[in-house]
Motif scaffolding. Structure first.
Motif, PDB file in Angstrom:
ATOM      1  N   GLY A   1     -10.536  17.973  -7.273  1.00  0.00           N
ATOM      2  CA  GLY A   1     -10.924  17.454  -8.579  1.00  0.00           C
ATOM      3  C   GLY A   1      -9.721  17.158  -9.454  1.00  0.00           C
ATOM      4  N   HIS A   2      -8.748  18.076  -9.468  1.00  0.00           N
ATOM      5  CA  HIS A   2      -7.574  17.914 -10.321  1.00  0.00           C
ATOM      6  C   HIS A   2      -6.784  16.660  -9.969  1.00  0.00           C
ATOM      7  N   LYS A   3      -6.751  16.289  -8.701  1.00  0.00           N
ATOM      8  CA  LYS A   3      -5.939  15.127  -8.299  1.00  0.00           C
ATOM      9  C   LYS A   3      -6.441  13.824  -8.932  1.00  0.00           C
ATOM     10  N   LEU A   4      -7.717  13.791  -9.351  1.00  0.00           N
ATOM     11  CA  LEU A   4      -8.250  12.594 -10.002  1.00  0.00           C
ATOM     12  C   LEU A   4      -7.583  12.343 -11.354  1.00  0.00           C
ATOM     13  N   PHE A   5      -7.024  13.400 -11.951  1.00  0.00           N
ATOM     14  CA  PHE A   5      -6.424  13.283 -13.283  1.00  0.00           C
ATOM     15  C   PHE A   5      -4.985  13.777 -13.326  1.00  0.00           C
ATOM     16  N   CYS A   6      -4.416  14.113 -12.181  1.00  0.00           N
ATOM     17  CA  CYS A   6      -3.055  14.627 -12.128  1.00  0.00           C
ATOM     18  C   CYS A   6      -2.051  13.528 -12.476  1.00  0.00           C
ATOM     19  N   CYS A   7      -0.911  13.912 -12.971  1.00  0.00           N
ATOM     20  CA  CYS A   7       0.219  13.015 -13.276  1.00  0.00           C
ATOM     21  C   CYS A   7      -0.050  12.156 -14.502  1.00  0.00           C
ATOM     22  N   ALA A   8      -0.024  10.829 -14.319  1.00  0.00           N
ATOM     23  CA  ALA A   8      -0.099   9.900 -15.448  1.00  0.00           C
ATOM     24  C   ALA A   8      -1.440   9.936 -16.167  1.00  0.00           C
ATOM     25  N   ASN A   9      -2.511  10.379 -15.496  1.00  0.00           N
ATOM     26  CA  ASN A   9      -3.835  10.415 -16.129  1.00  0.00           C
ATOM     27  C   ASN A   9      -4.105  11.722 -16.875  1.00  0.00           C
ATOM     28  N   ALA A  10      -3.129  12.621 -16.893  1.00  0.00           N
ATOM     29  CA  ALA A  10      -3.346  13.948 -17.487  1.00  0.00           C
ATOM     30  C   ALA A  10      -3.419  13.891 -19.014  1.00  0.00           C
ATOM     31  N   LEU A  11      -2.515  13.177 -19.661  1.00  0.00           N
ATOM     32  CA  LEU A  11      -2.485  13.017 -21.113  1.00  0.00           C
ATOM     33  C   LEU A  11      -1.749  11.726 -21.440  1.00  0.00           C
ATOM     34  N   PRO A  12      -2.416  10.723 -22.027  1.00  0.00           N
ATOM     35  CA  PRO A  12      -3.827  10.728 -22.377  1.00  0.00           C
ATOM     36  C   PRO A  12      -4.720  10.909 -21.141  1.00  0.00           C
ATOM     37  N   PHE A  13      -5.868  11.566 -21.365  1.00  0.00           N
ATOM     38  CA  PHE A  13      -6.825  11.851 -20.300  1.00  0.00           C
ATOM     39  C   PHE A  13      -7.565  10.546 -19.988  1.00  0.00           C
ATOM     40  N   VAL A  14      -7.346  10.013 -18.793  1.00  0.00           N
ATOM     41  CA  VAL A  14      -7.895   8.702 -18.438  1.00  0.00           C
ATOM     42  C   VAL A  14      -8.697   8.801 -17.146  1.00  0.00           C
ATOM     43  N   LEU A  15      -9.886   8.195 -17.149  1.00  0.00           N
ATOM     44  CA  LEU A  15     -10.703   8.177 -15.938  1.00  0.00           C
ATOM     45  C   LEU A  15      -9.976   7.411 -14.839  1.00  0.00           C
ATOM     46  N   PRO A  16     -10.135   7.806 -13.579  1.00  0.00           N
ATOM     47  CA  PRO A  16      -9.423   7.136 -12.483  1.00  0.00           C
ATOM     48  C   PRO A  16      -9.944   5.721 -12.254  1.00  0.00           C
ATOM     49  N   PHE A  17      -9.109   4.900 -11.634  1.00  0.00           N
ATOM     50  CA  PHE A  17      -9.505   3.534 -11.289  1.00  0.00           C
ATOM     51  C   PHE A  17     -10.666   3.563 -10.304  1.00  0.00           C
ATOM     52  N   LEU A  18     -11.500   2.533 -10.362  1.00  0.00           N
ATOM     53  CA  LEU A  18     -12.529   2.363  -9.344  1.00  0.00           C
ATOM     54  C   LEU A  18     -11.873   1.933  -8.042  1.00  0.00           C
ATOM     55  N   THR A  19     -12.508   2.271  -6.942  1.00  0.00           N
ATOM     56  CA  THR A  19     -12.059   1.722  -5.661  1.00  0.00           C
ATOM     57  C   THR A  19     -12.471   0.248  -5.647  1.00  0.00           C
ATOM     58  N   PRO A  20     -11.870  -0.600  -4.789  1.00  0.00           N
ATOM     59  CA  PRO A  20     -12.288  -2.002  -4.719  1.00  0.00           C
ATOM     60  C   PRO A  20     -13.785  -2.159  -4.464  1.00  0.00           C
ATOM     61  N   ALA A  21     -14.349  -1.328  -3.602  1.00  0.00           N
ATOM     62  CA  ALA A  21     -15.785  -1.424  -3.300  1.00  0.00           C
ATOM     63  C   ALA A  21     -16.622  -1.064  -4.528  1.00  0.00           C
ATOM     64  N   GLU A  22     -16.197  -0.042  -5.279  1.00  0.00           N
ATOM     65  CA  GLU A  22     -16.916   0.352  -6.484  1.00  0.00           C
ATOM     66  C   GLU A  22     -16.853  -0.738  -7.543  1.00  0.00           C
ATOM     67  N   ALA A  23     -15.678  -1.339  -7.691  1.00  0.00           N
ATOM     68  CA  ALA A  23     -15.518  -2.412  -8.677  1.00  0.00           C
ATOM     69  C   ALA A  23     -16.430  -3.594  -8.343  1.00  0.00           C
ATOM     70  N   GLU A  24     -16.490  -3.935  -7.076  1.00  0.00           N
ATOM     71  CA  GLU A  24     -17.357  -5.034  -6.627  1.00  0.00           C
ATOM     72  C   GLU A  24     -18.820  -4.727  -6.956  1.00  0.00           C
ATOM     73  N   THR A  25     -19.234  -3.509  -6.672  1.00  0.00           N
ATOM     74  CA  THR A  25     -20.618  -3.105  -6.947  1.00  0.00           C
ATOM     75  C   THR A  25     -20.907  -3.126  -8.441  1.00  0.00           C
ATOM     76  N   ALA A  26     -19.977  -2.636  -9.248  1.00  0.00           N
ATOM     77  CA  ALA A  26     -20.171  -2.605 -10.697  1.00  0.00           C
ATOM     78  C   ALA A  26     -20.335  -4.015 -11.258  1.00  0.00           C
ATOM     79  N   ILE A  27     -19.478  -4.942 -10.818  1.00  0.00           N
ATOM     80  CA  ILE A  27     -19.547  -6.330 -11.291  1.00  0.00           C
ATOM     81  C   ILE A  27     -20.865  -6.978 -10.882  1.00  0.00           C
TER      82      ILE A  27
END
Length: 197
Positions: free
Chosen positions: A42-68
């Protein structure tokens, strides 16, 4: 020397996630490699650059396609009487213009994932989807109690640390309920005490 509470077990420690410290300047404490590994999925989804500011992780290409592809579909397929609602996901997105495009896309994708499965705390979804979906639900509850700001990225240091702690808790719950062959018996035995802390 800076000291804080381990995000997993609550023990006082000076050990921190060096990647979050180096890339985001935030102190996230883990008292041992075992505690850090226990919640890493779970922590790896927000580790490093996404830690602060707290930012949701990028969608995978398949997820982005489905969302659109689903922008014009109802955000909530059925109401409490079993009738389909007409509000499309794109309208929901417009109602939350204060969110970044990245946050909107992730929330759209998670809404789609949630509407494909039963609404239990954890379902047959992927670990990533389960944790993110539940995190957003908990975030909304805390926003309604004025504990957190609506855009997660606007969270201050203390609020971001709270969100990271929540991710760790959700990860522990998921590990405890859906243990696979990659989780040792010793790790499972520590989940209950970690959740209590």
């Amino acid at each position: 020397m800076v000291e804080g509470d381990c995000l997993v077990c609550g023990n006082r420690t000076t050990k921190r996630c060096t990647r979050c410290l180096d890339e985001s300047g935030i102190d996230l404490f883990f008292c041992s490699p075992e505690c850090q590994k226990l919640v890493w999925r779970g922590h790896k989804l927000f580790c490093c650059a996404n830690a602060l500011p707290f930012v949701l992780p990028f969608l995978t290409p398949a997820e982005a396609e489905t969302a659109i592809a689903n922008l014009d579909k109802p955000a909530i397929p059925l109401d409490d009487k079993g009738k389909e609602r007409d509000v499309p996901i794109s309208q929901v997105a417009r109602d939350f213009l204060k969110l970044s495009r990245r946050e909107l896309a992730t929330i759209i994708m998670l809404a789609l994932a949630a509407n494909r499965v039963d609404h239990g705390p954890f379902t047959e979804g992927s670990f990533r989807t389960d944790v993110l979906n539940w995190l957003i639900k908990q975030h909304q509850d805390l926003v309604s109690h004025a504990v957190l700001p609506m855009p997660m990225r606007n969270a201050n240091r203390a609020q971001a640390t709270l969100l990271h702690g929540l991710v760790c808790l959700l990860t522990l719950v998921r590990v405890g309920r859906g243990a696979g062959g990659d989780v040792t018996k010793a790790q499972l035995q520590s989940v209950a005490s970690c959740m209590t802390a």
